[in-house]
Design an enzyme around this catalytic site. Structure first.
Site, short mmCIF file in Angstrom:
data_model
loop_
_atom_site.label_atom_id
_atom_site.label_comp_id
_atom_site.label_asym_id
_atom_site.label_seq_id
_atom_site.Cartn_x
_atom_site.Cartn_y
_atom_site.Cartn_z
N ASP A 292 0.86 -1.18 0.00
CA ASP A 292 0.00 0.00 0.00
C ASP A 292 0.89 1.23 0.00
O ASP A 292 2.10 1.15 0.25
CB ASP A 292 -0.92 0.01 1.23
CG ASP A 292 -2.16 0.89 1.05
OD1 ASP A 292 -2.18 1.72 0.11
OD2 ASP A 292 -3.09 0.78 1.86
N HIS A 293 0.30 2.36 -0.29
CA HIS A 293 1.00 3.64 -0.27
C HIS A 293 0.89 4.24 1.13
O HIS A 293 -0.23 4.53 1.58
CB HIS A 293 0.41 4.59 -1.31
CG HIS A 293 0.65 4.17 -2.72
ND1 HIS A 293 -0.35 4.13 -3.68
CD2 HIS A 293 1.78 3.77 -3.35
CE1 HIS A 293 0.15 3.74 -4.83
NE2 HIS A 293 1.45 3.51 -4.66
N TYR A 469 -5.18 4.29 1.00
CA TYR A 469 -6.30 3.37 0.73
C TYR A 469 -6.12 2.63 -0.60
O TYR A 469 -7.07 2.46 -1.35
CB TYR A 469 -7.64 4.12 0.77
CG TYR A 469 -7.72 5.15 1.87
CD1 TYR A 469 -7.37 4.82 3.18
CD2 TYR A 469 -8.12 6.45 1.61
CE1 TYR A 469 -7.42 5.77 4.20
CE2 TYR A 469 -8.19 7.40 2.62
CZ TYR A 469 -7.83 7.05 3.91
OH TYR A 469 -7.89 8.00 4.92
N HIS A 470 -4.89 2.17 -0.84
CA HIS A 470 -4.58 1.45 -2.08
C HIS A 470 -3.99 0.07 -1.80
O HIS A 470 -2.94 -0.29 -2.36
CB HIS A 470 -3.57 2.26 -2.91
CG HIS A 470 -4.02 3.63 -3.27
ND1 HIS A 470 -3.14 4.67 -3.54
CD2 HIS A 470 -5.26 4.16 -3.41
CE1 HIS A 470 -3.82 5.77 -3.82
NE2 HIS A 470 -5.11 5.48 -3.75
N PRO A 471 -4.60 -0.76 -0.97
CA PRO A 471 -4.02 -2.09 -0.71
C PRO A 471 -4.14 -3.00 -1.93
O PRO A 471 -5.17 -3.03 -2.60
CB PRO A 471 -4.88 -2.61 0.46
CG PRO A 471 -6.20 -1.93 0.29
CD PRO A 471 -5.87 -0.56 -0.24
#
Length: 536
Positions: A292-293, A469-471
């Site tokens: 994730d970021h 919120y980029h898993p």
């Protein structure tokens, strides 16, 4: 028990696209299962995302396990709990990523996933009227994508400030090259959120061969030996089974796709046995490779009045904005989450950008029901590496399908990630303190002007950063021992079962992940339909 040709588990960014394309052929009987609700009134209004970020009616409200590089905090992991999945609650930024992202997937052995291979699906899915090169952009797809002009003076000022530190303006970062600063392209049209529920499902709800079930929690896959023959799911406590004659496609997302596999006995044998789950198929990569970021949010007070959204979101200003939205579908309420972003190289010698920055023209502060708009006017600028190498994992902690899995990101465990994160913060500072920004009378409040060394900045990052919120990555595509699906998205060792969502990404894409997730759904449907045609 009902029988279907295809069952799609999860009606999110990818799953809605899969169901749309599979059911386009009336010969295919398709069941689409969504554990969340059909809709939420705040989902349709772009700024409504602020009301959904901590709302259990629309959000699963997961949280990560405490870890050293988050200063022991439980990082929130919001996930959409509606038709459309996280596309129904996200910030609506539309970012494909770089060509090298997908070329890297292909070079890892995933034939058919190079940029040349996936570009047709990016074009097929979008309806983009913002100009650009027809060689890169789609005009007739279901997903409406817009490209707002920098009408607000503050955005023109940011473009000027970026130019002063060597970052050019790029009118189409989803075109031939990504590098530069631009207004955020967005899944917003006519002032309304364009989720996959809106664009892929609403137009086809009357198809007789498509059944959509909401509030339907898929509890397990039904297996006959090494073949998936259906699913078991529950609606309001009523347990049901559905059989499949062809395939089940898991599109439950990076959190829930590995959860469903493990609940079904597919995963790491020792872990499953410890939870009392019968091992049906050993697959050690399930739940691993989580990425994730991890993004710190720099914060800036603005001395000049009338510039930020904080000035417009209270009192008469808010009344005016509400009326403007009601009458014209314009203004603050119709805005994308971060209206401007930049893709930059953190150092000389890199072939492509490795850092993303995003600007939100307001400040928020903690409130009793989640973040709320601050009384102080200001900016938030987040900055992070786009292709981090730190990897974590997601695994179930119980055989109960209602219990959330444990999420461990392992942020900053790869030393280069920490180094690039510090550089990203310094780039944000350089832009925000460029001469063009001087008239705004900015004051840095986070990390704060007193934090100047790399160690001081990194310490602040550990105390303050959140995910964007980029898993991705927990059902990795590949052919190595830790891969979960192959390049055709078939789960290794299990017939009649594929996965198609962000969980199959071997590595993170360069930017927001909603657009690539929809592309994966489009490509998955194409793979499934070609396979069916070959069998007929």
């Amino acid at each position: 028990m009902q029988t279907y040709d295809y069952i799609v588990v999860g009606a999110g960014s990818a799953g809605a696209a899969v169901a749309n394309r599979l059911s386009a052929d009336p010969r295919n009987k398709v069941l689409l299962l969504e554990a969340g609700a059909a809709s939420h009134p705040w989902s349709f209004i772009p700024v409504g995302m602020a009301r959904l970020i901590t709302n259990p009616a629309a959000n699963w409200l997961y949280s990560a396990e405490p870890e050293a590089n988050t200063d022991g905090r439980r990082i929130p992991v919001p996930r959409g709990k509606l038709l459309g999945g996280s596309s129904a609650i996200n910030g609506m930024a539309f970012v494909r990523g770089q060509a090298q992202d997908f070329d890297t997937w292909a070079q890892m052995g995933n034939q058919g996933w190079s940029y040349e291979d996936v570009l047709p699906f990016f074009k097929r899915m979008e309806s983009y009227a913002g100009g650009g090169d027809d060689g890169f952009r789609g005009r007739k797809g279901p997903l409406r994508v817009t490209n707002p002009a920098p009408r607000e003076p503050i955005f023109a000022t940011l473009i000027e400030a970026a130019a002063e530190v060597g970052i050019p303006h790029n009118p189409d970062y989803n075109g031939a090259r990504q590098e530069g600063i631009a207004m955020s392209q967005a899944t917003i049209a006519a002032g309304r959120r364009m989720s996959t529920a809106r664009c892929y499902l609403d137009p086809i709800r009357n198809r007789q061969n498509l059944q959509i079930e909401t509030g339907a929690l898929t509890e397990a896959l039904v297996l006959d030996g090494k073949r998936c023959t259906g699913v078991r799911y529950s609606i309001g406590g009523d347990v049901r089974e559905a059989a499949v004659t062809r395939e089940v496609i898991i599109s439950a997302g990076t959190i829930n796709s590995p959860q469903l596999l493990e609940l079904s006995g597919i995963g790491q044998p020792e872990r499953l046995r410890d939870l009392g789950i019968e091992v049906r198929h050993a697959l050690p990569g399930v739940g691993e490779n989580l990425r994730d970021h991890y993004a710190p949010r720099t914060r800036w007070l603005v001395g000049r009045k009338g510039i930020t959204f904080n000035d417009r979101a209270r009192g008469l200003g808010l009344v005016y904005q509400a009326m403007r939205y009601a009458l014209f579908r314009k203004g603050f309420l119709a805005s994308v989450g971060a209206p401007m972003r930049a893709f930059v190289r953190s150092r000389e010698g890199l072939e492509a950008p490795d850092v993303m920055l995003g600007w939100i023209p307001m400040l928020t502060e903690p409130g009793p029901k989640g973040p709320r708009i601050s009384r102080q006017a200001g900016f938030t600028c987040y900055a992070h590496p786009m292709r981090p190498e730190s990897k974590g994992h997601i695994h179930i902690v119980s055989a109960d399908p209602h219990r959330p899995p444990a999420i461990n990101f392992n942020f900053l465990s790869s030393p280069p990630d920490a180094e690039v994160t510090v550089r990203a913060v310094r780039i944000a500072r350089a832009i925000m303190t460029a001469p063009a920004m001087a008239p705004l009378q900015l004051t840095e409040t986070a990390p704060g002007v007193d934090r100047t060394t790399d160690d001081e900045i990194l310490d602040w990052v550990k105390r303050a950063a959140e995910t964007t919120y980029h898993p991705v990555g927990t059902c990795k595509m590949g052919s190595d021992p830790m891969a979960v699906v192959d390049a055709q998205l078939r789960v290794h060792g299990v017939e009649g079962l594929r996965a198609a969502d962000a969980s199959i990404m071997p590595t993170l894409t360069s930017g927001n992940t909603n657009a690539p997730s929809i592309m994966i759904g489009e490509k998955a449907a194409d793979i499934v339909l070609r396979h069916a045609t070959a069998r007929r």
